[in-house]
Each structure stands twice: as C-alpha cells, then as structure tokens.
Scaffold this motif. Structure first.
Motif, mmCIF file in Angstrom:
data_model
loop_
_atom_site.group_PDB
_atom_site.id
_atom_site.type_symbol
_atom_site.label_atom_id
_atom_site.label_comp_id
_atom_site.label_asym_id
_atom_site.label_seq_id
_atom_site.Cartn_x
_atom_site.Cartn_y
_atom_site.Cartn_z
ATOM 1 N N ALA A 56 59.997 -37.818 -46.737
ATOM 2 C CA ALA A 56 59.579 -36.887 -45.674
ATOM 3 C C ALA A 56 58.673 -37.639 -44.709
ATOM 4 O O ALA A 56 57.451 -37.567 -44.787
ATOM 5 N N HIS A 57 59.274 -38.363 -43.776
ATOM 6 C CA HIS A 57 58.517 -39.238 -42.879
ATOM 7 C C HIS A 57 57.947 -38.505 -41.669
ATOM 8 O O HIS A 57 57.146 -39.081 -40.934
ATOM 9 N N ALA A 58 58.396 -37.264 -41.454
ATOM 10 C CA ALA A 58 57.891 -36.501 -40.310
ATOM 11 C C ALA A 58 58.041 -35.014 -40.599
ATOM 12 O O ALA A 58 58.795 -34.609 -41.498
ATOM 13 N N ASP A 59 57.304 -34.214 -39.840
ATOM 14 C CA ASP A 59 57.460 -32.760 -39.963
ATOM 15 C C ASP A 59 58.884 -32.365 -39.567
ATOM 16 O O ASP A 59 59.492 -32.982 -38.687
ATOM 17 N N LYS A 60 59.381 -31.331 -40.209
ATOM 18 C CA LYS A 60 60.742 -30.885 -39.910
ATOM 19 C C LYS A 60 60.788 -29.363 -39.886
ATOM 20 O O LYS A 60 60.260 -28.694 -40.771
ATOM 21 N N GLU A 61 61.409 -28.807 -38.838
ATOM 22 C CA GLU A 61 61.608 -27.369 -38.758
ATOM 23 C C GLU A 61 62.782 -26.962 -39.642
ATOM 24 O O GLU A 61 63.789 -27.660 -39.730
ATOM 25 N N GLY B 26 62.150 -26.139 -43.964
ATOM 26 C CA GLY B 26 61.448 -27.260 -43.354
ATOM 27 C C GLY B 26 60.397 -27.860 -44.280
ATOM 28 O O GLY B 26 60.157 -27.370 -45.390
ATOM 29 N N HIS B 27 59.761 -28.950 -43.814
ATOM 30 C CA HIS B 27 58.719 -29.586 -44.627
ATOM 31 C C HIS B 27 57.725 -30.276 -43.711
ATOM 32 O O HIS B 27 57.969 -30.466 -42.510
ATOM 33 N N THR B 28 56.616 -30.635 -44.279
ATOM 34 C CA THR B 28 55.604 -31.381 -43.542
ATOM 35 C C THR B 28 55.730 -32.865 -43.888
ATOM 36 O O THR B 28 56.332 -33.233 -44.908
ATOM 37 N N LYS B 29 55.175 -33.696 -43.049
ATOM 38 C CA LYS B 29 55.202 -35.139 -43.290
ATOM 39 C C LYS B 29 54.502 -35.458 -44.605
ATOM 40 O O LYS B 29 53.410 -34.961 -44.877
ATOM 41 N N GLY B 30 55.182 -36.223 -45.465
ATOM 42 C CA GLY B 30 54.608 -36.635 -46.731
ATOM 43 C C GLY B 30 54.729 -35.619 -47.838
ATOM 44 O O GLY B 30 54.189 -35.828 -48.931
ATOM 45 N N ALA B 31 55.442 -34.522 -47.593
ATOM 46 C CA ALA B 31 55.564 -33.478 -48.620
ATOM 47 C C ALA B 31 56.309 -33.990 -49.850
ATOM 48 O O ALA B 31 56.069 -33.544 -50.967
ATOM 49 N N PHE B 32 57.199 -34.943 -49.652
ATOM 50 C CA PHE B 32 57.937 -35.552 -50.752
ATOM 51 C C PHE B 32 58.438 -36.898 -50.275
ATOM 52 O O PHE B 32 58.365 -37.224 -49.081
ATOM 53 N N THR B 33 58.929 -37.690 -51.185
ATOM 54 C CA THR B 33 59.422 -39.019 -50.853
ATOM 55 C C THR B 33 60.546 -38.911 -49.829
ATOM 56 O O THR B 33 61.523 -38.190 -50.026
ATOM 57 N N SER C 21 58.131 -13.818 -43.288
ATOM 58 C CA SER C 21 57.366 -15.037 -43.027
ATOM 59 C C SER C 21 57.727 -16.053 -44.108
ATOM 60 O O SER C 21 58.295 -15.697 -45.143
ATOM 61 N N TYR C 22 57.387 -17.331 -43.848
ATOM 62 C CA TYR C 22 57.726 -18.375 -44.818
ATOM 63 C C TYR C 22 56.735 -19.530 -44.696
ATOM 64 O O TYR C 22 55.923 -19.591 -43.756
ATOM 65 N N ARG C 23 56.808 -20.436 -45.664
ATOM 66 C CA ARG C 23 55.995 -21.653 -45.640
ATOM 67 C C ARG C 23 56.905 -22.864 -45.747
ATOM 68 O O ARG C 23 57.885 -22.857 -46.487
ATOM 69 N N LYS C 24 56.552 -23.902 -45.001
ATOM 70 C CA LYS C 24 57.248 -25.166 -45.156
ATOM 71 C C LYS C 24 56.841 -25.817 -46.475
ATOM 72 O O LYS C 24 55.755 -25.553 -46.998
ATOM 73 N N ILE C 25 57.701 -26.683 -46.974
ATOM 74 C CA ILE C 25 57.342 -27.457 -48.164
ATOM 75 C C ILE C 25 56.144 -28.346 -47.809
ATOM 76 O O ILE C 25 56.169 -29.050 -46.804
#
Length: 487
Positions: free
Chosen positions: A250-255, A241-248, A290-294
């Motif tokens: 990435a318009h919203a948070d994603k699980e 997953g990633h957070t909003k704005g993590a990369f070009t 455990s893990y971290r989103k981008i």
C-alpha cells in the motif's frame, strides 16, 4: 331540504397533474359529474369545482346521470344516494360496471352507516355526510383524481409492457420478462436494494443496467464489481480503499469503489462469492451509510444504491455458509428472478433474430434468417449456457453460414442437441417446408408426446420445460394428448 355548500374563496390549490398516454392532464382535463336532485346544492358544488379548474356536468336524477356518464365517461362522479327516480347505488353500480377506473364519491344526508358500507363494497371511493363544506369534498376529489391517475398509469404501463419485446437492451416478450420489466418500472425510481438471481448467461447484468439507467441516479456513476474475480485478500481494499502503509504494497492512499459510486449505483456481481468475513462490514456500510478505509479510523459518508446478483439460489448459499442471512435480508428488498432460456422458449426467435442482425451487420454478411430445420434444433436444445450461449452460437453461425440462411450445420448443435439433461436419446421429428414457428413448436410437442406414449411429465423432461408450461402449450395448440396416449 339539503344543506347548502358554502362557497369558499380560498387560495387555488396547485393543479393536480395527471399523466395521460398523450401528454399531461391538468384539472381542466378531469371531468366530474355531480348527481343531486337539489339544484342549489349541485350548482354550488359545480361553482367551486369550476373555480378549481375542473370541468363539471350536473344531473338531477339517476336516469340523467347514467345518460350523461355514458356519453362523456367522467373520471370522477359525486353522487347522492337518494335520488327521485332510483337508488344512488344503482347509478354507482352502472358507472363502475361501465368504467371501473371512474372514482365515485357518494353523498348521504341520513348518516346511514349501513348504506355507506354497502356503497363502499360496491366500489365507492369514499362517502361524505351532509351537511359538508366544499373544502371537505375538495380534499376527497383531489385524492380520487390522484387514485384515478395511478390506476390509468398502471394500466397504460401494463399495456405497453405486454407488447414490449426490447427493454433497455433486454430482449424478450415472454410473460416472465414482461413481469421483470414491470417490476423494474415500479422500483427503479426508489433507492431500494435489488437482488438479481439467475443462472449464468441469463442477462443479470443487463437487468442491473436497466435498474440503474431507469433510476433517478442514472446520470451518476454505475460501478460494477465481480466478487468472484477479485482475489480474497484484495476485495476489501478494492471496495473500501486503504491508506498509505496500511499493508504491504500500500504505497499510497486509495479510494474505494464505494466512494467512486457516490451518488450512483454499485453492482456487486456474484455476491455469494464475497468472503464471509467481509460481509459484516458491507452490512454495516448499508446500515450506517458510512465506511472506513483499511488502516484508517476516519469515517467517510457514502451514498449509493446497491444492486447485487448471484447465480446461486440464496437459500443454498445461506445453507452452505457462503452468504450471511442478515446480509441477504438487507440486500434483497426487491428480488428479481431471471428465468433460464429453456423456460422462455417463446423468446428464442426474438433473441435469434436480434443476434443474427447484430452480427450480420458487424461482419458485413448477407445472412437474413434461419431455416425451419435450424429453428428445430434451437427449440430442441436445452441451453445450459442460456442467452450467452445462444449469442455465441449465432455469432459463430453468421460467420460459418454459406448462404443467406443459417442451416443446422452452422449452429454446431450436435444431432440437434440433447433436448433434456440426462435424456437417453434425442427427440426426432421432421419439419415440412414453409412451416411457421408456432406450427414447428406444436409439431415438436406432438412428436415428443408420441415418443413418451402420452406421458406429459416425461415429455416435459425431454423438452426441457416444466410440466405446467407443457400443459399451457398443449391447451394453446389444442393438442389431444389423450388421443396420442391411446394411439
């Protein structure tokens, strides 16, 4: 004079559950034989065991013990080593010879280590010295009953698997497949990571399904990811997953998919195609759970069972730098090697009939079977595409068949198909009418041996099987390879 056993008025221990083929056995279903020439001792042990819910018989000498055991077939025997008419070891040996699953606890009043060692070597479950209290013997009985239960369950499972031709939609009755079924039965209930290795088309995903749906996580999600199908730059985002704005873009948070698999299982298909730079992150997730989103510093706990698969030999992938060895050791707690179809030809008939029935029903065709000549072509083919190739071939054959039987022309195997990779010519043989499948296989082997002048290695190469497998079939069909070589 042997010491008395104290009668203990302690709380009843929860009945030991023993799984049987027809229901669940409780203590009352476990029959115990107490062999002792001291009536007071035997009666005292029996009284305590009956209070615990066990069914108990008594014998005061060796001959009576053997007669009682032969009639009732007790699950547990408590036997004194010193009896008036024979050595207790003789009684124990008779019991173990007659019914190896019976557990024998030997009792000695002489503290003889040598005698105890001899009894253990002869198959005794344990030994106890007199005098003893019932609590001591009861603990041994509970352990012996549990050990007996496991032996019976394992034997029952093996009997079931030895005749099983379908298991969680996996078709196959060959020895290799039975071993896979047994391994799945053994490990599915655990959370051990499973690596499935096999060529493309062998059914690795079906085996992954069997592991998940036979596990304690079967009611939870089963998320499947094909590592070779995802673009390299997106696979990390898909997994974690990633957070909003993590990369070009990435318009919203994603699980991530690891979160979607929470409580269930995650299949990483073609793990050898996962980018090497991402593998340490996956390893860290497996180690730390455990893990971290981008784009995030927050750590998320995760709970999933990892199943991976690959069509490459792990050793080759590690050597080529496609798979980190530390990740391999983490994901391969249990490794299942799926045999290619050419190594389990005895499953060809089962698989062919399964797919024929499947597609005949799907397309509403009256196709009922394959002709002997069609089976000839199936056995002569080397199946580079494995079960998937056979499935596609049978679907096409059902659609093309003009009669109720599938004929060689319906299978689209050119000239019977190359019988081995690199073979210069095809094996040629004729099939008499009404020949059985086993007779066809024997005839094919004999024809191939004649073609190679009795050279078994060359024949194995032409048939597309390993030489030891050819030897096994030669013995099975009582083929005189020497006479063929001399002819």
């Amino acid at each position: 004079m042997l010491a008395e056993v104290k009668v203990l008025n302690h709380a009843t221990i929860a009945p030991l559950q023993i799984a049987a083929e027809e229901g669940v056995m409780k203590n009352g279903d476990v029959r115990i034989l107490v062999v002792d020439d001291e009536p007071q001792m035997a009666d005292s042990v029996k009284q305590n065991l009956v209070e615990e819910g066990y069914s108990v018989d008594i014998a005061t000498n060796g001959a009576a013990a053997i007669e009682s055991f032969d009639q009732a077939g007790h699950q547990i025997v408590i036997c004194d080593l010193v009896l008036p008419d024979m050595d207790g070891l003789e009684v124990m040996r008779h019991i173990k010879d007659a019914r190896p699953t019976t557990e024998v606890i030997v009792v000695t009043g002489y503290g003889s280590v040598a005698k105890a060692v001899e009894a253990t070597k002869a198959g005794a479950f344990y030994f106890v010295e007199k005098p003893f209290e019932f609590s001591e013997i009861q603990l041994l009985i509970d352990k012996a009953a549990e050990h007996h239960r496991l032996i019976v369950e394992t034997a029952s499972m093996r009997r079931q698997l030895s005749t099983r031709s379908e298991y969680f939609n996996i078709i196959g009755a060959s020895k290799q497949m039975q071993m896979i079924y047994e391994t799945i039965e053994s490990v599915a209930k655990s959370d051990a990571n499973v690596l499935i290795v096999g060529e493309s088309g062998t059914g690795k995903e079906l085996i992954a399904n069997a592991v998940h749906y036979n596990s304690l996580r079967s009611k939870k999600p089963f998320i499947k990811v094909n590592c070779s199908a995802l673009p390299k730059e997106l696979i990390e985002s898909e997994l974690f997953g990633h957070t909003k704005g993590a990369f070009t873009g990435a318009h919203a948070d994603k699980e991530g998919l690891v979160q979607h698999a929470a409580g269930g299982s995650l299949l990483l298909d073609e793990i050898g195609e996962m980018p090497v730079e991402l593998q340490p992150k996956l390893l860290r997730v497996l180690q730390e759970r455990s893990y971290r989103k981008i784009g995030s510093e927050k750590t998320y706990p995760v709970d999933f069972r990892l199943i991976t698969s690959t069509n490459r030999l792990p050793a080759d992938a590690i050597r080529d730098g496609a798979l980190r060895d530390d990740l391999f050791y983490r994901i391969s707690t249990i490794t299942l090697h799926v045999p290619p179809l050419r190594e389990r030809n005895e499953d060809l008939q089962l698989l062919s009939e399964h797919f024929l029935a499947l597609y005949a029903e799907k397309y509403q065709r009256q196709t009922t079977g394959l002709s002997p000549a069609a089976y000839q072509d199936l056995f002569a083919h080397t199946w580079p595409g494995n079960v998937r190739e056979l499935q596609n071939m049978m679907e096409r054959a059902v659609l093309l068949a003009k009669g109720n039987q599938i004929e060689p022309g319906d299978l689209s195997i050119s000239n019977g198909g190359p019988v081995a990779e690199g073979a210069s010519a095809n094996v040629s043989w004729s099939v008499p009418p009404h020949m059985t499948l086993e007779e066809m296989e024997k005839s094919l082997i004999e024809s191939t041996l004649k073609r190679t002048g009795g050279n078994k290695q060359a024949a194995a190469n032409l048939l597309g099987i390993y030489r030891p497998r050819l030897y096994s079939k030669i013995r099975r069909y009582n083929i005189d390879a020497g006479a063929i070589r001399r002819a």
